[in-house]
Enzyme design. Structure first.
Site, PDB file in Angstrom:
ATOM      1  CB  THR A 157       1.782   2.039   8.858  1.00  0.00           C
ATOM      2  OG1 THR A 157       1.522   1.429   7.591  1.00  0.00           O
ATOM      3  CG2 THR A 157       3.173   2.662   8.813  1.00  0.00           C
ATOM      4  CB  SER A 216       8.748  -2.121   6.323  1.00  0.00           C
ATOM      5  OG  SER A 216       8.693  -0.964   5.510  1.00  0.00           O
ATOM      6  CE  LYS A 233       4.543  -0.949   4.402  1.00  0.00           C
ATOM      7  NZ  LYS A 233       5.299   0.287   4.752  1.00  0.00           N
ATOM      8  CB  ALA A 286       0.198   7.852   0.275  1.00  0.00           C
ATOM      9  CB  SER A 306      -2.392   4.000   1.387  1.00  0.00           C
ATOM     10  OG  SER A 306      -2.078   4.986   2.341  1.00  0.00           O
ATOM     11  CG  ASP A 359       8.407  -3.031   2.792  1.00  0.00           C
ATOM     12  OD1 ASP A 359       9.353  -2.499   3.424  1.00  0.00           O
ATOM     13  OD2 ASP A 359       7.220  -2.752   3.028  1.00  0.00           O
ATOM     14  N   GLY A 360      11.469  -3.139   0.911  1.00  0.00           N
ATOM     15  CA  GLY A 360      12.561  -2.165   0.903  1.00  0.00           C
ATOM     16  C   GLY A 360      13.683  -2.539  -0.029  1.00  0.00           C
ATOM     17  N   GLY A 361      13.856  -1.777  -1.099  1.00  0.00           N
ATOM     18  CA  GLY A 361      15.007  -1.949  -1.986  1.00  0.00           C
ATOM     19  C   GLY A 361      14.910  -3.096  -2.963  1.00  0.00           C
ATOM     20  CE1 TYR A 398       0.951   5.690   8.054  1.00  0.00           C
ATOM     21  CE2 TYR A 398      -0.952   6.347   6.741  1.00  0.00           C
ATOM     22  CZ  TYR A 398       0.382   6.019   6.836  1.00  0.00           C
ATOM     23  OH  TYR A 398       1.152   6.028   5.713  1.00  0.00           O
ATOM     24  N   PRO A 415       0.834  -1.206   0.000  1.00  0.00           N
ATOM     25  CG  PRO A 415       0.008  -1.039   2.165  1.00  0.00           C
ATOM     26  CD  PRO A 415       0.703  -1.981   1.243  1.00  0.00           C
ATOM     27  NE  ARG A 435      11.568   5.249  -3.272  1.00  0.00           N
ATOM     28  CZ  ARG A 435      11.827   4.998  -1.987  1.00  0.00           C
ATOM     29  NH1 ARG A 435      12.075   3.750  -1.590  1.00  0.00           N
ATOM     30  NH2 ARG A 435      11.837   5.973  -1.105  1.00  0.00           N
ATOM     31  CG  HIS A 460       7.346   4.299   5.708  1.00  0.00           C
ATOM     32  ND1 HIS A 460       6.243   3.789   6.335  1.00  0.00           N
ATOM     33  CD2 HIS A 460       6.873   5.233   4.846  1.00  0.00           C
ATOM     34  CE1 HIS A 460       5.148   4.393   5.889  1.00  0.00           C
ATOM     35  NE2 HIS A 460       5.517   5.281   4.975  1.00  0.00           N
TER      36      HIS A 460
END
Length: 383
Positions: A158, A276, A254, A82, A109, A309-311, A132, A80, A333, A278
């Site tokens: 999150t 994560s 998350k 934004a 999100s 997640d991440g990268g 949130y 998710p 991304r 973020h």
């Protein structure tokens, strides 16, 4: 440059850079402070080598898995994120449709730009609602009730964003919702007229998950103020335990990064956690999800589903995470740049490349199912 010329993550990123006004591109691409964690997310995978097996008979490869009770055809899901209709007018509609075509899960999100109800009605693939924790406890309950009424099975809270990260790229450009751009940044919008025409000729920008509860229109509340004024930095494990009990279904946290927190998440009944930082957008200098994966899987992997997640930009990154025990890997991304570049066809091309890389990598690793990937197929690079 055309979509057909995009063969990897960096190609999509380059095409998105060409098509987006600089403030919006930098909102997607940027991280917090010196962006150290942003860079380490990708670099962390390079520190580990794959050790393949051969002659294993790998004509057929099964990439399916089950996470938090949801069956998916790929061990990756679309995290998710934004403001997606700001990047392309299709926004979450493109994300959900592409995920459905590939039989995987997608997240919506709280700051999403298409309503979770619309997407739940239109698509049959698993949907996660990311939200949130607000100071207004009644608001938290109302948002969860709305998600349950729409048929969403999995809630994702999150927990690493009780305050916004220091994203200096956005400070320089004046990026905010609504826009408060510096003169230099405004000139960047003028230089990308196609984006502007696209933006003003489609439906008005909105945040439907929040509009029903909070006045996000006009100048009343920017995204930054939402984080600083409405989210509750005093949130505790007791608060989350109450939400888990109230939801009474698959519930994921998350932003968990420590073994201690992973154990507490399991103790209060969470179904899963996402390791994560973020996307490097919150606490700069923090560890990467991949670097923390092994010790957390060893601590709680038998009690809950562990994701990260991440990268992630390659299928081999996913294979390394799966080998350490991740049940699935979140993409951020990786699909946002294709979305910005070309909408739904962009995401589908990126997911097609990911699937092809996963199948190829599995065959070269000598595996026909993802549960055959094990830690002994990895070696930490020395020096």
């Amino acid at each position: 440059m055309r979509l057909s010329h995009c063969h990897n993550f960096h190609d999509f990123q380059d095409l998105a850079r060409r098509r987006l006004p600089a403030p919006i591109y930098n909102y997607i691409a940027g991280g917090a402070d010196d962006e150290v964690t942003l860079r380490r997310n990708a670099a962390s995978f390079e520190a580990v080598d794959l050790v393949p097996n051969v002659l294993r008979g790998v004509a057929d490869v099964d990439l399916s898995t089950t996470i938090m009770g949801q069956e998916i055809d790929l061990p990756v899901y679309l995290s998710p994120t934004a403001l997606q209709r700001l990047f392309h007018h299709q926004g979450e509609r493109a994300t959900a449709a592409a995920a459905e075509r590939f039989g995987t899960m997608f997240g919506v999100s709280s700051l999403g730009t298409v309503s979770m109800e619309e997407l739940a009605k239109k698509h049959s693939n698993p949907q996660v609602y990311q939200f949130y924790f607000h100071k207004d406890r009644a608001l938290n309950s109302a948002m969860m009730a709305r998600a349950k009424e729409s048929g969403i099975k999995v809630m994702m809270l999150t927990v690493d964003s009780i305050t916004g990260g220091n994203r200096e790229r956005d400070l320089r450009t004046g990026f905010s919702i609504p826009f408060r751009l510096t003169p230099a940044a405004l000139a960047q919008f003028v230089m990308k007229p196609a984006w502007g025409i696209n933006y003003v000729t489609h439906e008005k920008f909105s945040l439907p998950q929040l509009d029903a509860h909070i006045d996000m229109k006009g100048d009343t509340l920017t995204i930054g103020r939402y984080f600083t004024e409405m989210l509750d930095p005093s949130m505790t494990w007791d608060d989350v335990a109450a939400m888990v009990a109230e939801w009474n279904g698959p519930f994921c946290l998350k932003g968990v990064m420590s073994v201690e927190d992973a154990r507490r998440a399991a103790d209060i009944g969470c179904t899963g956690i996402v390791l994560s930082n973020h996307g490097g957008r919150q606490l700069d200098g923090s560890r990467t999800g991949f670097d923390q994966l092994d010790e957390i899987v060893q601590a709680v992997g038998d009690r809950m589903d562990v994701m990260m997640d991440g990268g992630v930009t390659r299928g081999t990154h996913v294979l390394k995470a799966l080998a350490l025990g991740a049940k699935a890997v979140g993409l951020g991304r990786y699909y946002l740049f294709p979305l910005a570049a070309a909408g739904q066809p962009g995401i589908e091309r990126a997911l097609g490349q990911m699937k092809a890389e996963l199948v190829r990598g599995m065959r070269l690793m000598g595996c026909t199912r993802i549960d055959q990937l094990t830690p002994d197929m990895l070696r930490l690079r020395q020096g």
